[in-house]
Write an enzyme that holds these catalytic residues in place. Structure first.
Site, PDB file in Angstrom:
ATOM      1  N   HIS B 117       0.866  -1.183   0.000  1.00 28.86           N
ATOM      2  CA  HIS B 117       0.000   0.000   0.000  1.00 28.86           C
ATOM      3  C   HIS B 117       0.904   1.233   0.000  1.00 28.86           C
ATOM      4  O   HIS B 117       2.031   1.163   0.501  1.00 28.86           O
ATOM      5  CB  HIS B 117      -0.831  -0.062   1.294  1.00 28.86           C
ATOM      6  CG  HIS B 117      -1.899   0.969   1.449  1.00 28.86           C
ATOM      7  ND1 HIS B 117      -1.629   2.252   1.859  1.00 28.86           N
ATOM      8  CD2 HIS B 117      -3.246   0.905   1.293  1.00 28.86           C
ATOM      9  CE1 HIS B 117      -2.764   2.936   1.943  1.00 28.86           C
ATOM     10  NE2 HIS B 117      -3.762   2.133   1.605  1.00 28.86           N
ATOM     11  N   ASP B 194       2.955  -4.624   8.085  1.00 29.02           N
ATOM     12  CA  ASP B 194       1.749  -3.807   7.925  1.00 29.02           C
ATOM     13  C   ASP B 194       0.560  -4.760   8.050  1.00 29.02           C
ATOM     14  O   ASP B 194       0.249  -5.499   7.121  1.00 29.02           O
ATOM     15  CB  ASP B 194       1.777  -3.116   6.560  1.00 29.02           C
ATOM     16  CG  ASP B 194       0.444  -2.458   6.203  1.00 29.02           C
ATOM     17  OD1 ASP B 194      -0.509  -2.540   7.018  1.00 29.02           O
ATOM     18  OD2 ASP B 194       0.346  -1.880   5.110  1.00 29.02           O
ATOM     19  N   GLN B 197      -4.707  -5.073   7.157  1.00 29.21           N
ATOM     20  CA  GLN B 197      -5.744  -5.925   6.569  1.00 29.21           C
ATOM     21  C   GLN B 197      -5.785  -7.314   7.198  1.00 29.21           C
ATOM     22  O   GLN B 197      -6.517  -8.185   6.716  1.00 29.21           O
ATOM     23  CB  GLN B 197      -5.530  -6.061   5.052  1.00 29.21           C
ATOM     24  CG  GLN B 197      -5.616  -4.757   4.278  1.00 29.21           C
ATOM     25  CD  GLN B 197      -7.014  -4.142   4.297  1.00 29.21           C
ATOM     26  OE1 GLN B 197      -7.990  -4.772   4.712  1.00 29.21           O
ATOM     27  NE2 GLN B 197      -7.116  -2.903   3.837  1.00 29.21           N
ATOM     28  N   LYS B 220     -10.361   0.123  10.833  1.00 29.86           N
ATOM     29  CA  LYS B 220     -10.599  -1.044   9.981  1.00 29.86           C
ATOM     30  C   LYS B 220     -10.997  -2.267  10.812  1.00 29.86           C
ATOM     31  O   LYS B 220     -11.187  -3.350  10.284  1.00 29.86           O
ATOM     32  CB  LYS B 220      -9.334  -1.374   9.171  1.00 29.86           C
ATOM     33  CG  LYS B 220      -9.012  -0.347   8.084  1.00 29.86           C
ATOM     34  CD  LYS B 220      -7.924  -0.886   7.172  1.00 29.86           C
ATOM     35  CE  LYS B 220      -7.215   0.203   6.391  1.00 29.86           C
ATOM     36  NZ  LYS B 220      -8.047   0.823   5.360  1.00 29.86           N
ATOM     37  N   CYS B 357      -5.055   2.800  -3.318  1.00 28.71           N
ATOM     38  CA  CYS B 357      -3.776   3.266  -2.749  1.00 28.71           C
ATOM     39  C   CYS B 357      -2.649   2.284  -3.029  1.00 28.71           C
ATOM     40  O   CYS B 357      -1.739   2.120  -2.213  1.00 28.71           O
ATOM     41  CB  CYS B 357      -3.884   3.550  -1.252  1.00 28.71           C
ATOM     42  SG  CYS B 357      -4.973   4.905  -0.884  1.00 28.71           S
TER      43      CYS B 357
END
Lengths: 123, 399
Positions: B117, B194, B197, B220, B357
């Site tokens: 991302h 990261d 998600q 999120k 993104c």
């Protein structure tokens, strides 16, 4: 105006756009992008005595931005630079004949922004 | 699992149709109990933390510190001192890209993947520019998995930092983080994950992943916007310089020099997101009660159903591997992603369109944009046919 965004006129101009392609030896070539959706449009203009004698566009975009470029290039043939510069968002929406939500305004305006930025110094 | 009634916002119509919210990878909706917890905090507890001796200040401080403990437990981190609250994943990763710069010099290498991302790419581009380090990328296989066979070739003695997404926000690819972390640690590099998600959708243990640092966002995972997390191991955080300076993050201050507060406060300058911390803790308690295993199962089922159906549809191309996180991105022949999303919207289905993104990844795949359906705890298989109908219309109109 109609609520149905994808009317026949939009789909027609999207699938069979008018004035699509490069204009060799164009007086003005201007590219604009909408980085949010990846739309890119390049406008080619031939200008003589302040009048747009020929105009075309290239690029890749959604149905709204493609139809807008197709309709706008039809509309601007034979018009003066001043007339092009004076076109507003409302004028662009009238050409499209559908109502454009704020989220799609950038799509609808991309080709016109290219025309205006490309001819801004020529007035 | 059907949690729709926990989420007030879902009880509405869009363009006259029941809302089908399939944009969970962008942000999730908030359950009533998160909204209530934040409201309760503002109505009864609100005060600044770590600086008052009055009753409200003590209660606010306790609630805010407890939120750190709740997060730590949720990702199997050792304790409060390993959890830093930031504004979001983006800020967590920016913090690292600034504070790790003192370890980078010309010729050093930062290893990323092609999946990143923008928020885990641009900070490292900037760090590389500032230090003379270079970026290297783990490549993708044709099916959209990471090409792990090249691991030893890409991560070398020159590598100082390795950073990867856990689950791709475009392809859904689940990255074998542990395997990459083992290689990174073998040569003494710092491993960053990261997890924006993955934390909302899978049981996460920072220990099992082998992460030195791990970043994710509150919004999120059914929590509020404006709060994110940076996890760091004790060693990693102790060695790391602060990023933001000011109140709260200091121990002693003179006009000439200052010393830093203990962990985690050394990294939380200024008045922190207190109500947001309370909201995030409430969201985590909600998720923990449902059970991350059960959530993962539930979302896997609906994701698989969506993937399998789209695979059989004419003129639709699904991006990414079969084994995936809780999202399905696709393209429709002849149709731009924006138009596909607009047709979905007309029947009440919220999906994302664009490059999500991840512009370089889309260029890499040779597509201008894609459309993405992403799922959450309230997503139902019975909602999928509404999406399919909209996609059939897109094919009819544009192909």
């Amino acid at each position: 105006m109609t609520d149905e965004l994808y009317k026949e006129v939009i789909l027609d101009h999207y699938k069979h756009p008018h004035n699509k392609g490069k204009l060799e030896n164009a007086t003005v070539k201007q590219t604009e992008q909408n980085p949010i959706c990846g739309d890119v449009v390049t406008i080619y203009l031939n200008i003589a005595d302040n009048v747009i004698t020929d105009i075309s566009f290239n690029g890749c975009g959604c149905a709204i931005s493609t139809a807008a470029a197709s309709l706008l290039t039809d509309h601007l043939k034979g018009k003066t630079i001043e007339e092009a510069q004076n076109l507003s968002r409302d004028d662009m929406v009238s050409l499209l004949t559908v109502s454009i939500s704020p989220a799609r305004t950038k799509c609808a305006m991309l080709a016109l922004v290219a025309v205006k930025n490309g001819t801004a110094g020529l007035r | 699992m059907n949690r729709r009634s926990d989420f007030p916002i879902l009880n509405q119509k869009v363009h006259g149709k029941p809302l089908v919210y399939f944009d969970n990878a962008a942000t999730t909706q908030k359950p009533r109990l998160v909204l209530d917890a934040m409201n309760q905090y503002y109505e009864h507890t609100n005060a600044n933390v770590h600086r008052g001796v009055h009753a409200l200040a003590e209660a606010a401080t306790e609630a805010y510190e407890q939120a750190h403990r709740t997060v730590a437990k949720f990702i199997s981190a050792p304790g409060m001192e390993s959890i830093i609250f930031t504004r979001g994943t983006t800020e967590s990763l920016n913090l690292l890209s600034y504070s790790l710069r003192d370890r980078l010099k010309k010729g050093d290498e930062i290893v990323l993947t092609r999946l990143e991302h923008h928020s885990n790419l641009i900070p490292w581009q900037q760090a590389a520019k500032a230090t003379g380090a270079t970026l290297k990328f783990l490549e993708l296989t044709p099916t959209g998995e990471l090409d792990i066979s090249a691991l030893d070739k890409v991560i070398t003695d020159k590598t100082k930092i390795v950073t990867t997404t856990h689950v791709s926000n475009v392809l859904g690819t689940v990255v074998p983080v542990k395997q990459i972390a083992d290689r990174a640690h073998q040569i003494g590099a710092t491993m960053i994950v990261d997890a924006a998600q993955s934390v909302p959708h899978l049981p996460i243990s920072v220990k099992k992943l082998g992460a030195d640092f791990l970043a994710f966002s509150g919004h999120k995972m059914y929590g509020p916007t404006g709060i994110g997390v940076l996890f760091g191991t004790k060693d990693a955080l102790t060695a790391l310089l602060p990023f933001l300076f000011g109140g709260e993050m200091v121990h002693e201050v003179s006009y000439e020099t200052s010393t830093w507060n203990r962990l985690p406060w050394k990294f939380e300058a200024g008045t922190p997101p207190i109500a947001e911390g309370v909201g995030l803790a409430a969201a985590i308690e909600y998720l923990a009660k449902l059970g991350m295993d059960k959530i993962a199962q539930h979302e896997h089922k609906i994701t698989k159903a969506c993937y399998d159906s789209l695979k059989t549809m004419d003129k639709i191309t699904v991006l990414g591997p079969e084994e995936r996180g809780s999202l399905v991105s696709f393209t429709v022949d002849g149709a731009h992603a924006h138009d596909v999303a607009a047709l979905c919207d007309q029947v009440g289905v919220a999906v994302r369109a664009g490059h999500h993104c991840a512009m370089p990844l889309h260029l890499h795949l040779g597509i201008p944009a894609s459309t993405r359906a992403s799922f959450g705890v309230y997503s139902q298989e019975t909602e999928l046919p509404v999406l399919y109908d909209a996609l059939e219309k897109a094919v009819r109109l544009f192909s």
